[in-house]
Design an enzyme around this catalytic site. Structure first.
Site, short mmCIF file in Angstrom:
data_model
loop_
_atom_site.label_atom_id
_atom_site.label_comp_id
_atom_site.label_asym_id
_atom_site.label_seq_id
_atom_site.Cartn_x
_atom_site.Cartn_y
_atom_site.Cartn_z
N GLN A 46 0.81 -1.21 0.00
CA GLN A 46 0.00 0.00 0.00
C GLN A 46 0.84 1.26 0.00
OE1 GLN A 46 -1.40 0.39 4.53
NE2 GLN A 46 -1.66 -1.70 3.74
N HIS B 16 0.11 5.66 1.09
CA HIS B 16 -0.82 6.62 1.69
C HIS B 16 -0.62 7.97 0.99
CE1 HIS B 16 -1.41 3.51 4.58
NE2 HIS B 16 -0.19 3.60 5.04
N GLU C 223 3.63 7.42 8.86
CA GLU C 223 3.60 6.49 10.00
C GLU C 223 5.00 6.03 10.38
OE1 GLU C 223 2.50 2.30 7.78
OE2 GLU C 223 0.92 3.80 7.95
N HIS D 276 4.79 0.08 0.66
CA HIS D 276 5.25 -0.76 1.76
C HIS D 276 4.24 -1.85 2.08
CE1 HIS D 276 2.67 2.23 3.73
NE2 HIS D 276 2.47 1.34 4.70
N ARG E 2 -4.03 0.50 -2.45
CA ARG E 2 -3.39 -0.81 -2.44
C ARG E 2 -2.78 -1.19 -3.79
NH1 ARG E 2 -7.73 -0.78 0.91
NH2 ARG E 2 -7.30 -1.45 3.05
#
Length: 395
Positions: A101, A103, A138, A261, A280
């Protein structure tokens, strides 16, 4: 407010890639339902809001607590910048691979969220890409050996890995990358893989799995493992394209927006901006929007030694610096000496191991391993004492 620190009761997510026993074993609690415990969410995200427990054992949703006392809990700086708790903190345990995926950036998330709202796509529609208008940088901190894929390998390395196997059905795409080893051609190669016609995809995967049969090293070992759970998934090619890394306990890795990642196995602590936006690229039965994925992917190659976040140790604290305002992450090692910690923003503390007592002006609270607490900005500071290790998230 007469209370500035609360123990948390957190939402458990039983996604099928989780482990039935890893988190319970690590933190010493039971799992009577015997469902996978994939993630424990700590924060006020609407899809998994924590409950704050007051000194009279009464429970209130964390988002309601914040709405009732926004300035006292968030502080003026966080309230002005975010108007809400800007991060989500998780314990994550992968028994099998999560989807590959990326982001989105904040601007792409804002535009995508508005566009899908305008199109009338429901928030729970499986075709929905953007659940909110926020980015999702993240950080993952390993509690056990933690295996992941992330970022594109150097192109010469990708070509070398493909040269070791016989993929006749992809000769044209590989040759084009060989002739033009640059970001633009890498993008074309990635796009070509993700949009292979069904017959050619099936043929390519069969050739891949036959060719790697004699190999017992990486990345071929990871491909064999992934094939057991995702036998006809285009994601089986990704270990040849993305770096494979295994973090050791106490190592951490920051993932900026647009970084491809996938977490493969292991248990860790994950902290992110308060978002649920995911695009995805494989290892999933969920919706793939290839055009939107490509628009939100950076085709930047990194080597293995560029992937880890370098910690900064000061006395009994280890800081893992990140280039965003939404969250900060520290590990605090408590050695039974009473110490004081300043509070400049709302904090969530998670006890990794031990038994540590926290004291604010009005409250005393003890955390044991696997327990967490929320601390309001208005606390200004707290004392802590006991043997153990705390993970601290703030902003």
């Amino acid at each position: 407010m007469k209370q500035t620190i609360w123990k948390l009761e957190n939402k458990i997510k039983d996604y099928d890639w989780g482990s039935i026993e890893n988190i319970p074993k690590l933190f010493g609690f039971k799992n009577p339902s015997q469902k996978p415990i994939a993630e424990i969410w700590m924060g006020d995200h609407p899809l998994g809001c924590s409950l704050a427990i007051n000194k009279h054992n009464q429970k209130i949703r964390l988002d309601d607590l914040i709405k009732n006392h926004p300035l006292e809990i968030l502080g003026t700086r966080t309230f002005k910048q975010f108007a809400a708790l800007p991060y989500l903190f998780k314990v994550l345990s992968a028994n099998k691979a999560l989807s590959i995926q990326v982001h989105p950036t904040k601007i792409n998330a804002q535009q995508g969220f508005a566009r899908e709202n305008q199109l009338g796509i429901a928030l729970d529609d499986p075709r929905r890409n953007y659940k909110d208008p926020n980015h999702k940088p993240e950080l993952i901190y390993a509690l056990t050996p933690f295996k992941a894929m992330r970022s594109f390998r150097p192109i010469h390395e990708i070509l070398e890995l493909f040269s070791k196997i016989n993929l006749f059905s992809l000769n044209k795409e590989i040759d084009q990358l060989q002739k033009n080893p640059n970001k633009q051609q890498l993008r074309q190669f990635f796009h070509a893989l993700l949009t292979l016609p069904p017959e050619k995809k099936h043929q390519g995967i069969n050739q891949l799995l036959e060719s790697i049969e004699p190999f017992c090293d990486e990345p071929y070992l990871t491909i064999k493992t992934l094939a057991k759970d995702y036998p006809n998934d285009i994601g089986l090619f990704m270990p040849l394209i993305l770096n494979i890394i295994e973090l050791q306990p106490s190592q951490a890795m920051f993932l900026s927006a647009e970084t491809p990642h996938a977490y493969l196995s292991g248990t860790g602590l994950e902290v992110m901006a308060n978002s649920d936006n995911v695009l995805r690229a494989g290892l999933t039965n969920k919706h793939l929007d290839i055009d939107e994925l490509l628009k939100n992917t950076q085709f930047k190659s990194l080597t293995l030694n560029e992937l880890l976040t370098q910690p900064i140790t000061q006395q009994n604290k280890i800081d893992y610096p990140v280039p965003v305002d939404d969250f900060k992450f520290e590990i605090i090692k408590s050695d039974n000496q009473q110490r004081v910690e300043k509070v400049n923003s709302p904090q969530i503390l998670f006890c990794i191991i031990g038994n540590i007592t926290l004291k604010t002006k009005f409250d005393t609270l003890t955390l044991t391993k696997g327990e967490s607490a929320f601390i309001a900005y208005e606390a200004q500071c707290y004392h802590y004492q006991g043997e153990g290790v705390l993970a601290k998230v703030f902003n």
